[in-house]
Design a protein around this motif. Structure first.
Motif, PDB file in Angstrom:
ATOM      1  N   GLY A   1      -0.848   8.110  -5.163  1.00  0.00           N
ATOM      2  CA  GLY A   1      -1.557   6.920  -5.638  1.00  0.00           C
ATOM      3  C   GLY A   1      -1.140   5.638  -4.937  1.00  0.00           C
ATOM      4  O   GLY A   1      -1.842   4.634  -5.026  1.00  0.00           O
ATOM      5  N   VAL A   2       0.005   5.660  -4.247  1.00  0.00           N
ATOM      6  CA  VAL A   2       0.452   4.420  -3.593  1.00  0.00           C
ATOM      7  C   VAL A   2      -0.269   4.220  -2.256  1.00  0.00           C
ATOM      8  O   VAL A   2      -0.553   3.088  -1.855  1.00  0.00           O
ATOM      9  N   LEU A   3      -0.588   5.340  -1.584  1.00  0.00           N
ATOM     10  CA  LEU A   3      -1.374   5.225  -0.347  1.00  0.00           C
ATOM     11  C   LEU A   3      -2.624   6.089  -0.481  1.00  0.00           C
ATOM     12  O   LEU A   3      -2.539   7.314  -0.574  1.00  0.00           O
ATOM     13  N   GLN A   4      -3.772   5.437  -0.516  1.00  0.00           N
ATOM     14  CA  GLN A   4      -5.055   6.159  -0.576  1.00  0.00           C
ATOM     15  C   GLN A   4      -5.648   6.116   0.825  1.00  0.00           C
ATOM     16  O   GLN A   4      -5.763   5.031   1.421  1.00  0.00           O
ATOM     17  N   PHE A   5      -6.027   7.280   1.344  1.00  0.00           N
ATOM     18  CA  PHE A   5      -6.561   7.365   2.703  1.00  0.00           C
ATOM     19  C   PHE A   5      -8.075   7.499   2.604  1.00  0.00           C
ATOM     20  O   PHE A   5      -8.583   8.528   2.160  1.00  0.00           O
ATOM     21  N   VAL A   6      -8.789   6.429   2.976  1.00  0.00           N
ATOM     22  CA  VAL A   6     -10.249   6.393   2.783  1.00  0.00           C
ATOM     23  C   VAL A   6     -10.984   6.083   4.092  1.00  0.00           C
ATOM     24  O   VAL A   6     -11.543   4.994   4.261  1.00  0.00           O
ATOM     25  N   PRO A   7     -11.007   7.045   5.018  1.00  0.00           N
ATOM     26  CA  PRO A   7     -11.731   6.811   6.273  1.00  0.00           C
ATOM     27  C   PRO A   7     -13.222   6.715   6.002  1.00  0.00           C
ATOM     28  O   PRO A   7     -13.699   7.159   4.949  1.00  0.00           O
ATOM     29  N   GLY A   8     -13.951   6.147   6.950  1.00  0.00           N
ATOM     30  CA  GLY A   8     -15.400   6.093   6.784  1.00  0.00           C
ATOM     31  C   GLY A   8     -16.050   5.236   7.846  1.00  0.00           C
ATOM     32  O   GLY A   8     -15.360   4.627   8.678  1.00  0.00           O
ATOM     33  N   ASP A   9     -17.368   5.196   7.779  1.00  0.00           N
ATOM     34  CA  ASP A   9     -18.135   4.357   8.687  1.00  0.00           C
ATOM     35  C   ASP A   9     -18.087   2.936   8.132  1.00  0.00           C
ATOM     36  O   ASP A   9     -18.496   2.708   6.985  1.00  0.00           O
ATOM     37  N   PRO A  10     -17.602   1.962   8.915  1.00  0.00           N
ATOM     38  CA  PRO A  10     -17.482   0.604   8.368  1.00  0.00           C
ATOM     39  C   PRO A  10     -18.820   0.030   7.909  1.00  0.00           C
ATOM     40  O   PRO A  10     -18.853  -0.783   6.983  1.00  0.00           O
ATOM     41  N   ALA A  11     -19.918   0.471   8.539  1.00  0.00           N
ATOM     42  CA  ALA A  11     -21.230  -0.035   8.118  1.00  0.00           C
ATOM     43  C   ALA A  11     -21.548   0.430   6.692  1.00  0.00           C
ATOM     44  O   ALA A  11     -22.277  -0.234   5.963  1.00  0.00           O
ATOM     45  N   GLU A  12     -20.975   1.565   6.293  1.00  0.00           N
ATOM     46  CA  GLU A  12     -21.242   2.080   4.943  1.00  0.00           C
ATOM     47  C   GLU A  12     -20.253   1.545   3.908  1.00  0.00           C
ATOM     48  O   GLU A  12     -20.632   1.189   2.799  1.00  0.00           O
ATOM     49  N   ILE A  13     -18.962   1.497   4.283  1.00  0.00           N
ATOM     50  CA  ILE A  13     -17.962   1.177   3.243  1.00  0.00           C
ATOM     51  C   ILE A  13     -17.150  -0.092   3.508  1.00  0.00           C
ATOM     52  O   ILE A  13     -16.363  -0.505   2.667  1.00  0.00           O
ATOM     53  N   GLY A  14     -17.346  -0.718   4.686  1.00  0.00           N
ATOM     54  CA  GLY A  14     -16.535  -1.900   5.039  1.00  0.00           C
ATOM     55  C   GLY A  14     -16.669  -3.024   4.026  1.00  0.00           C
ATOM     56  O   GLY A  14     -15.691  -3.464   3.413  1.00  0.00           O
TER      57      GLY A  14
END
Ligand code: NAD
Length: 515
Positions: free
Chosen positions: A229-242
């Motif tokens: 819970g201290v580090l959440q890894f949330v990769p993604g397309d910046p256009a979608e989630i930025g």
């Protein structure tokens, strides 16, 4: 007791044993290419069908890894988990938080060549640049751990009779870390580890171009004992989630490093107070550069040429600190140019996953196209004296390019290209050298090559950059030695790797008790 901070030493690849060890690491990583990687929410590893595909910039058919993409709903879950984790992590003893970073540094050090080999594949880094990137990441872990120990003491306050005054730093709450691809281990490490050790849970959205090496850090911190819970890894397309990450009502701070355009967008959006948001967001935005080396009449010209060539073409100029402008006193202009061209001719270029070359490919098609566009612009603004050949058939290769006689206001003198392109201009005297050096919107790094003491002292105060170097190149800042951050449109001058950095993710609290 913790030993005083010393920076990590770089690997000498002239030593055959080091070369062999690095080749073995490349082989190990090669055997692991193409795997799937999860996103991580509250310690849970989630594999999604929708993935980011990372390729080797030097060999674009080669898939380095496929990384799961987070949806908006998963980002909401990540914030929820981060809010929960904050209740405990924010109260964990600073020493215990620092110990996680020290252990992570030890793990990274043991896996150093392997991490660098991932950087070779994921970011196209030549060996020495990859080694420097990994070393800097380790430095951030070691340095910020120690800074937390120092800050944990708070500051000494004045005391009066029957009154006890304390001044302490406390964490702010969950926030978002958004790093670029060009220091895909070091900057990810530094911009995530600093808020974490300060007590804040982090949602880490890595660059879509280098998500695999970012995942390696997540693995390392988990192994070092960072609670879920201290580090959440949330990769993604910046256009979608930025925007979604930046706008989120639970994001207390945004720690961004990247381009000026994205930085400004984040800065503006974060200013808007969202429904349910009960604090003002803090934005740390470290952005682009248009960095200048000025060469005085009275200067060591070999040193000047070395500084220009290495600062302009190391990692193909894909550093925010890269030299893209050489402003040279007219009395020594032709000689410095000649020496720079001679040195540039000796640089090797190729796929670093196949051998130890000076320059690899540039990161992706978008950058390749941008750089080649600027090469054409350059031809209309100055004279191309060397290089600039480009070939994207196998990987995104651009040869180092030197332009001369460019107007200081020309586009290739003003706009960040982020590629192996340097433009030369001449100045008639020292006033003009400084004036041209300061004539861009940016203010990140700069260097002066001079043996004139009075000129050096003027540059110390008048050269408007966050990181000024005297008689050396303008790249390669070291954590704890040259804290890093820019003026003007280069950003918020956060000085990463410096004594003030952790405070950016903390609130100072003044407590006064009457007896
Ligand atoms: P970029 O701005 O394209 O992307 C940086 C990060 O922002 C990436 O993680 C990207 O996914 C994310 N992003 C993009 N759009 C977003 C949005 N709308 N909302 C939220 N996040 C968004 O930059 P880049 O190409 O990755 O990196 C190169 C740039 O970074 C250059 O300009 C370079 O000078 C700069 N840089 C600056 C420093 C520094 O310390 N000043 C260090 C390294 C790189």
């Amino acid at each position: 007791m913790v030993l005083p901070f010393e920076h990590e030493l770089l690997t000498d690849f002239n030593i055959p044993e080091n070369r062999r060890a690095f080749e073995a690491a490349l082989e190990k990583v090669h055997a692991e290419l193409g795997r799937d990687y999860p996103l991580v929410i509250n310690g849970e590893k989630i594999f999604t069908k929708d993935q980011l595909i990372s390729v080797n910039p030097g060999n674009k058919e080669q898939v380095v890894g496929k990384v799961s993409k987070a949806s908006k709903q998963q980002i909401d879950q990540a914030f929820e988990a981060a809010n929960d984790a904050f209740k405990i992590w924010g109260r964990v003893a600073p020493e215990a938080r620092a110990n996680v970073l020290f252990k992570a540094a030890a793990i990274a050090r043991r896996r150093k060549h392997e991490l660098s080999a991932w950087l070779v594949y994921d970011a196209g880094k030549p060996w020495d640049q990859a080694d420097g990137d990994t070393a800097e990441g380790i430095d951030f872990l070691e340095y910020y751990g120690r800074q937390m120990l120092a800050l944990a003491k708070g500051q000494e306050m004045k005391q009066r009779a029957n009154e006890h005054n304390t001044f302490i730093y406390q964490p702010m709450g969950p926030g978002v870390t958004i790093p670029p691809w060009n220091f895909a281990f070091a900057i990810v490490c530094g911009t995530a580890a600093a808020p974490i050790v300060a007590g804040n849970p982090v949602l880490l959205k890595p660059s879509e171009y280098t998500p695999v090496i970012a995942y390696k850090l997540v693995e390392i911190l988990e192994e070092a004992g960072l609670p879920k819970g201290v580090l959440q890894f949330v990769p993604g397309d910046p256009a979608e989630i930025g925007d979604y990450l930046v706008d989120h009502k639970d994001a207390h701070w945004i720690n961004f490093t990247g381009s000026r355009a994205t930085g400004i967008r984040i800065y503006e959006r974060a200013a808007k107070v969202q429904d349910g948001q009960r604090f003002l967001k803090r934005v740390v935005a470290e952005m682009g550069g248009k960095d200048t080396i000025i060469v005085d009449q009275d200067a060591d010209l070999d040193l000047a040429a070395d500084a220009i060539v290495n600062s302009a073409f190391g990692f193909s100029g894909q550093k925010c600190s890269a030299c893209s402008r050489a402003i040279v006193h007219e009395a020594v202009y032709e000689e410095v140019l000649e020496k720079a061209v001679a040195r540039t001719k000796e640089l090797s270029i190729g796929d670093p996953s196949e051998g130890n070359v000076y320059m690899g490919a540039v990161i992706n098609q978008k950058q390749f196209d941008k750089i080649t566009r600027y090469l054409e612009i350059g031809k209309s603004e100055g004279k191309l004296v060397y290089g600039g050949e480009a070939d994207d058939s196998k990987g995104f290769f651009v040869h180092p390019a030197i332009f001369k006689d460019v107007d200081p206001k020309a586009r290739i003198m003003q706009e960040e290209i982020f590629g192996p392109v340097v433009a030369f201009a001449k100045a008639a005297n020292f006033d003009e050298l400084l004036e041209i050096a300061n004539n861009t919107d940016y203010g990140l790094t700069g260097a002066i090559i001079s043996n004139n003491r009075a000129h050096i002292e003027r540059a110390r105060y008048e050269f408007q950059v966050g990181n000024l170097y005297i008689n050396r190149g303008c790249t390669a800042a070291v954590v704890g030695y040259q804290p890093f951050g820019g003026f003007k449109m280069s950003g918020t001058d956060s000085k990463a790797g410096g004594p003030d950095y952790l405070k950016l993710f903390m609130e100072a609290k003044s407590v006064s008790e009457r007896f």
